[in-house]
Enzyme design. Structure first.
Site, short mmCIF file in Angstrom:
data_model
loop_
_atom_site.label_atom_id
_atom_site.label_comp_id
_atom_site.label_asym_id
_atom_site.label_seq_id
_atom_site.Cartn_x
_atom_site.Cartn_y
_atom_site.Cartn_z
N GLY A 45 12.73 -16.89 -41.26
CA GLY A 45 12.88 -15.96 -42.11
C GLY A 45 11.78 -15.89 -43.16
O GLY A 45 10.37 -15.56 -42.85
N SER A 112 8.54 -21.21 -37.48
CA SER A 112 8.18 -19.93 -38.19
C SER A 112 8.12 -20.21 -39.59
O SER A 112 7.64 -21.32 -40.01
CB SER A 112 9.11 -18.68 -37.64
OG SER A 112 8.47 -17.60 -38.07
N TRP A 113 9.13 -19.74 -40.27
CA TRP A 113 9.16 -19.81 -41.81
C TRP A 113 9.86 -21.34 -42.12
O TRP A 113 9.56 -22.05 -43.01
CB TRP A 113 9.94 -19.00 -42.59
CG TRP A 113 10.65 -19.64 -43.89
CD1 TRP A 113 11.95 -19.82 -43.89
CD2 TRP A 113 9.90 -19.82 -45.08
NE1 TRP A 113 12.18 -20.24 -45.37
CE2 TRP A 113 10.91 -20.23 -45.98
CE3 TRP A 113 8.63 -19.68 -45.53
CZ2 TRP A 113 10.49 -20.70 -47.20
CZ3 TRP A 113 8.29 -20.19 -46.82
CH2 TRP A 113 9.30 -20.65 -47.48
N ASP A 269 1.98 -15.72 -29.24
CA ASP A 269 2.76 -15.47 -30.60
C ASP A 269 2.08 -14.36 -31.25
O ASP A 269 1.04 -14.54 -31.73
CB ASP A 269 3.02 -16.76 -31.22
CG ASP A 269 4.08 -16.64 -32.60
OD1 ASP A 269 4.33 -15.42 -32.96
OD2 ASP A 269 4.49 -17.58 -32.71
N HIS A 297 6.75 -15.73 -29.75
CA HIS A 297 7.31 -16.38 -30.83
C HIS A 297 8.75 -17.09 -31.00
O HIS A 297 8.90 -18.04 -31.63
CB HIS A 297 7.35 -15.29 -32.15
CG HIS A 297 7.66 -15.91 -33.39
ND1 HIS A 297 7.01 -16.78 -34.08
CD2 HIS A 297 8.82 -15.69 -34.24
CE1 HIS A 297 7.20 -17.16 -35.16
NE2 HIS A 297 8.46 -16.61 -35.27
#
Length: 318
Positions: A45, A112-113, A269, A297
């Protein structure tokens, strides 16, 4: 020869809430083996929340898997809350969870986050970390954010979905798309929900090598989209509450240099381009880099999934 596949679905053996501040209460679910090797899953996120299937990256006969929803996300309360919601508050939440569960040290996993927050956590509390598995590297540099949310960048590859994302914002405000979205995501309905849906659809549409209808459908879920878009925009307009490039600074990398680590990155990605993973690997060559040549991704794409499970299987032998 096919690589390792997901472990079977499971139900948590324990669910609970942990009050981490006067305002925020964090949802925690544990899967796998109660006395197994502890691993914490850090979701993406910000604002994405966890799913029971996130536990399927880990052998349930080996690992005690800790899933938790970050402030304002998933089942945590209050929902979509931006007050007292910063990177460093989340870092300390992870440490509070570790202590609450009476875990000495644990493996850390996130994409990711979740990779970004994992770096921030490990650099703050390196003595709490046994290993690091990072996927789809994001370090919250302004250049990374602008590539995806402002352009030129991902919009050159997904012009059709970009037009939908851009259409929500009047032309005179498009010079700073994140700021313009944040204004609407913190404003009244129905504009707030319209912005949340468009922001989330843009990210879901671009997150796999092939556009995935199920992910786009998820972006239309009002509850998910509101948490996801509001919290992301809140972090991004505030530069992640850190210096630009802070997580890649030598002084910060030196704190984690000797922690066993695997970086898994999709070559194609378009949300978190491979350059960031390469930049991380250059300053942290001790970490193993796995570039997945036919992936975007998403953690469920075949090569990425297999590389992640291979990493967790290996760290499970530590």
């Amino acid at each position: 020869m096919a690589g390792p596949d997901f472990f079977p679905p499971s139900k948590p053996f324990k669910e609970e809430y942990l009050d981490v501040s006067e305002l925020h209460s964090i949802y925690i679910a544990q899967h796998g083996k109660p006395d197994g090797k502890p691993v914490v899953f850090i979701h993406g996120g910000p604002g994405g929340g966890t799913d029971p299937d996130d536990a399927r990256f880990f052998d349930p006969e080996v690992y005690r898997v800790v899933l938790f929803d970050q402030r304002g996300s998933g089942k945590s309360r209050p929902a979509s809350e931006l007050e007292d919601n910063t990177t460093w508050a989340l870092v300390e939440d992870i440490e509070k969870i570790r202590k609450h569960l009476q875990i000495d040290k644990w493996h850390v996993f996130g994409g990711s986050w979740g990779a970004c927050l994992q770096l921030a956590y490990a650099q703050t509390h390196p003595d709490s970390v046994l290993s690091m598995t990072l996927r789809g590297i994001f370090t919250l540099r302004r250049s990374e954010l602008e590539f995806f949310y402002q352009g030129p960048g991902t919009n050159f590859l997904f012009p059709d979905y970009w037009d939908e994302y851009e259409a929500v914002i009047p032309e005179e405000e498009r010079g700073d798309m994140m700021k313009a979205y944040y204004k609407r995501l913190t404003g009244p309905q129905p504009e707030r929900q319209k912005a949340a849906s468009a922001w989330s659809k843009w990210e879901m549409a671009t997150s796999r090598l092939e556009v995935n209808a199920d992910l786009i459908k998820k972006a239309s879920e009002d509850d998910f989209a509101d948490k996801f878009a509001r919290i992301e925009a809140h972090y991004f307009v505030n530069n992640g509450f850190m210096r630009d490039g802070q997580l890649l600074e030598k002084e910060q990398i030196d704190k984690i240099r000797n922690i066993p680590a695997t970086i898994v990155q999709g070559r194609y990605d378009c949300v978190c381009p491979a350059k960031t993973a390469w930049d991380l690997h250059k300053v942290w060559p001790e970490a193993k880099l796995v570039l997945c040549s036919t992936s975007g991704h998403n953690s469920k794409e075949t090569q990425i999934k297999e590389a992640l499970i291979e990493a967790t299987n290996n760290y499970g032998k530590m």
